[in-house]
Design a protein around this motif. Structure first.
Motif, PDB file in Angstrom:
ATOM      1  N   ARG A  22       0.843  -1.210   0.000  1.00  0.00           N
ATOM      2  CA  ARG A  22       0.000   0.000   0.000  1.00  0.00           C
ATOM      3  C   ARG A  22       0.872   1.252   0.000  1.00  0.00           C
ATOM      4  N   ALA A  23       1.946   1.216   0.777  1.00  0.00           N
ATOM      5  CA  ALA A  23       2.850   2.370   0.839  1.00  0.00           C
ATOM      6  C   ALA A  23       3.497   2.624  -0.518  1.00  0.00           C
ATOM      7  N   ARG A  24       3.834   1.549  -1.240  1.00  0.00           N
ATOM      8  CA  ARG A  24       4.451   1.704  -2.567  1.00  0.00           C
ATOM      9  C   ARG A  24       3.437   2.245  -3.584  1.00  0.00           C
ATOM     10  N   ARG A  25       2.168   1.919  -3.393  1.00  0.00           N
ATOM     11  CA  ARG A  25       1.153   2.482  -4.292  1.00  0.00           C
ATOM     12  C   ARG A  25       0.970   3.980  -4.019  1.00  0.00           C
ATOM     13  N   ASP A  26       1.025   4.351  -2.734  1.00  0.00           N
ATOM     14  CA  ASP A  26       0.847   5.754  -2.375  1.00  0.00           C
ATOM     15  C   ASP A  26       2.086   6.580  -2.704  1.00  0.00           C
ATOM     16  N   ARG A  27       3.258   5.973  -2.557  1.00  0.00           N
ATOM     17  CA  ARG A  27       4.521   6.671  -2.795  1.00  0.00           C
ATOM     18  C   ARG A  27       5.389   5.787  -3.678  1.00  0.00           C
ATOM     19  N   PRO A  28       5.134   5.803  -4.984  1.00  0.00           N
ATOM     20  CA  PRO A  28       5.795   4.865  -5.902  1.00  0.00           C
ATOM     21  C   PRO A  28       7.315   4.913  -5.799  1.00  0.00           C
ATOM     22  N   GLY A  29       7.895   3.730  -5.835  1.00  0.00           N
ATOM     23  CA  GLY A  29       9.346   3.622  -5.816  1.00  0.00           C
ATOM     24  C   GLY A  29       9.951   3.457  -4.447  1.00  0.00           C
ATOM     25  N   LEU A  30       9.137   3.450  -3.374  1.00  0.00           N
ATOM     26  CA  LEU A  30       9.681   3.255  -2.029  1.00  0.00           C
ATOM     27  C   LEU A  30      10.381   1.894  -1.956  1.00  0.00           C
ATOM     28  N   PRO A  31      11.692   1.848  -1.661  1.00  0.00           N
ATOM     29  CA  PRO A  31      12.391   0.564  -1.574  1.00  0.00           C
ATOM     30  C   PRO A  31      11.919  -0.248  -0.368  1.00  0.00           C
ATOM     31  N   VAL A  32      11.632  -1.516  -0.593  1.00  0.00           N
ATOM     32  CA  VAL A  32      11.123  -2.391   0.466  1.00  0.00           C
ATOM     33  C   VAL A  32      11.860  -3.723   0.444  1.00  0.00           C
ATOM     34  N   LEU A  33      12.400  -4.109   1.596  1.00  0.00           N
ATOM     35  CA  LEU A  33      12.986  -5.432   1.779  1.00  0.00           C
ATOM     36  C   LEU A  33      12.096  -6.201   2.747  1.00  0.00           C
ATOM     37  N   VAL A  34      11.495  -7.282   2.249  1.00  0.00           N
ATOM     38  CA  VAL A  34      10.574  -8.085   3.045  1.00  0.00           C
ATOM     39  C   VAL A  34      11.313  -9.294   3.625  1.00  0.00           C
ATOM     40  N   LEU A  35      11.048  -9.588   4.900  1.00  0.00           N
ATOM     41  CA  LEU A  35      11.628 -10.748   5.573  1.00  0.00           C
ATOM     42  C   LEU A  35      10.528 -11.754   5.883  1.00  0.00           C
ATOM     43  N   SER A  36      10.827 -13.030   5.668  1.00  0.00           N
ATOM     44  CA  SER A  36       9.832 -14.078   5.903  1.00  0.00           C
ATOM     45  C   SER A  36      10.485 -15.275   6.575  1.00  0.00           C
ATOM     46  N   GLN A  37       9.712 -15.967   7.392  1.00  0.00           N
ATOM     47  CA  GLN A  37      10.227 -17.162   8.064  1.00  0.00           C
ATOM     48  C   GLN A  37      10.356 -18.326   7.098  1.00  0.00           C
ATOM     49  N   HIS A  38       9.497 -18.373   6.086  1.00  0.00           N
ATOM     50  CA  HIS A  38       9.470 -19.503   5.153  1.00  0.00           C
ATOM     51  C   HIS A  38       9.446 -18.999   3.712  1.00  0.00           C
ATOM     52  N   VAL A  39       9.811 -19.862   2.786  1.00  0.00           N
ATOM     53  CA  VAL A  39       9.737 -19.536   1.363  1.00  0.00           C
ATOM     54  C   VAL A  39       8.266 -19.507   0.937  1.00  0.00           C
ATOM     55  N   GLU A  40       7.816 -18.354   0.500  1.00  0.00           N
ATOM     56  CA  GLU A  40       6.456 -18.205  -0.027  1.00  0.00           C
ATOM     57  C   GLU A  40       6.578 -17.464  -1.355  1.00  0.00           C
ATOM     58  N   GLN A  41       6.490 -18.215  -2.462  1.00  0.00           N
ATOM     59  CA  GLN A  41       6.678 -17.599  -3.771  1.00  0.00           C
ATOM     60  C   GLN A  41       5.624 -16.538  -4.058  1.00  0.00           C
ATOM     61  N   LEU A  42       4.435 -16.679  -3.457  1.00  0.00           N
ATOM     62  CA  LEU A  42       3.376 -15.695  -3.668  1.00  0.00           C
ATOM     63  C   LEU A  42       3.827 -14.316  -3.205  1.00  0.00           C
ATOM     64  N   TYR A  43       4.542 -14.256  -2.060  1.00  0.00           N
ATOM     65  CA  TYR A  43       5.005 -12.971  -1.553  1.00  0.00           C
ATOM     66  C   TYR A  43       5.966 -12.322  -2.547  1.00  0.00           C
ATOM     67  N   ALA A  44       6.880 -13.123  -3.081  1.00  0.00           N
ATOM     68  CA  ALA A  44       7.826 -12.597  -4.061  1.00  0.00           C
ATOM     69  C   ALA A  44       7.087 -12.065  -5.283  1.00  0.00           C
ATOM     70  N   ARG A  45       6.089 -12.802  -5.753  1.00  0.00           N
ATOM     71  CA  ARG A  45       5.343 -12.370  -6.931  1.00  0.00           C
ATOM     72  C   ARG A  45       4.592 -11.064  -6.677  1.00  0.00           C
ATOM     73  N   GLU A  46       3.999 -10.936  -5.477  1.00  0.00           N
ATOM     74  CA  GLU A  46       3.260  -9.716  -5.164  1.00  0.00           C
ATOM     75  C   GLU A  46       4.186  -8.510  -5.148  1.00  0.00           C
TER      76      GLU A  46
END
Length: 229
Positions: free
Chosen positions: A69-93
């Motif tokens: 949502r933050a990237r939609r409001d402020r395009p280009g905001l760099p985001v590094l997401v951390l996850s406990q498990h491999v979830e390809q859906l998160y990467a795709r989103e």
């Protein structure tokens, strides 16, 4: 470089704050829930956000959705997401959102970098800090385990992938993780010219458009690997 950090576990959050500060980052905010993250991203204009996927109150994908949502409001905001498990859906989103980033917004926020890492990578301080810097600088960082799962799923039934040489597959995996030609050359201990030749062969065999832009070629490779899911 100002960071907004979101992690619900106090010890990990505190450890990440200390680690990032020790490497010259300024922590604009360190929060533990989705609503706090949404406010921090809206009000503080960080250079990069480091976000746990699962945050209170839902403990589902609250952190990821706040970041998107933050990237939609402020395009280009760099985001590094951390996850406990491999979830390809998160990467795709994440990558789907990155593909829609406007040029103006990407330029304002350092190129619209995105990253997806398993939390295990946090315990390698050098690797983690490098990932934060690359994302903040507009790069794409994908966890090696995500790439290996995508490769293994496609390999058995994909004739173009079968045409790649063992070295080309190595280069493809590193390319999909977000590595530049020079970084791949350094890791494989070969010349950058040799890597450029390998990447050209890879794009030709996979029928992908050749690009010198690291982010564009990562998106192209991941889109190819993720076909048919």
């Amino acid at each position: 470089m100002r960071v907004v950090l979101a992690e619900d576990l106090f010890l990990l959050r505190d450890g990440l704050v200390r680690l990032l500060e020790a490497h010259g980052f300024e922590i604009a905010a360190a929060v533990e829930s989705g609503p706090e993250l949404a406010r921090a991203l809206a009000e503080l204009d960080p250079d990069v956000a480091v976000v746990d996927v699962r945050l209170p109150p839902t403990y589902t994908d609250e952190g990821l959705q706040c970041a998107l949502r933050a990237r939609r409001d402020r395009p280009g905001l760099p985001v590094l997401v951390l996850s406990q498990h491999v979830e390809q859906l998160y990467a795709r989103e994440l990558l789907a959102g990155d593909a829609g980033t406007s040029r103006a917004g990407a330029a304002r926020h350092g190129g619209g970098g995105v990253g997806y890492l398993l939390k295990d990578r946090v315990f390698d301080a050098e690797q983690f800090v490098d990932a934060v810097r690359r994302v903040a600088g507009g790069g794409t960082v994908m966890d090696p385990q995500v790439i290996r799962q995508l490769l293994s799923r496609r390999a058995a039934e994909d004739r173009p992938l079968a045409r790649l040489t063992p070295r080309e597959r190595e280069v493809l995996e590193l390319m999909a993780q977000g590595r530049s030609n020079s970084a791949i050359a350094g890791q494989l201990v070969v010349t950058e010219r040799a890597i450029a030749k390998h990447t050209s062969n890879i794009f030709a065999k996979l029928d992908l458009e050749v690009s010198d832009d690291d982010n564009r070629r990562v998106l192209a490779v991941l889109a190819y690997l993720d076909q048919g899911r």
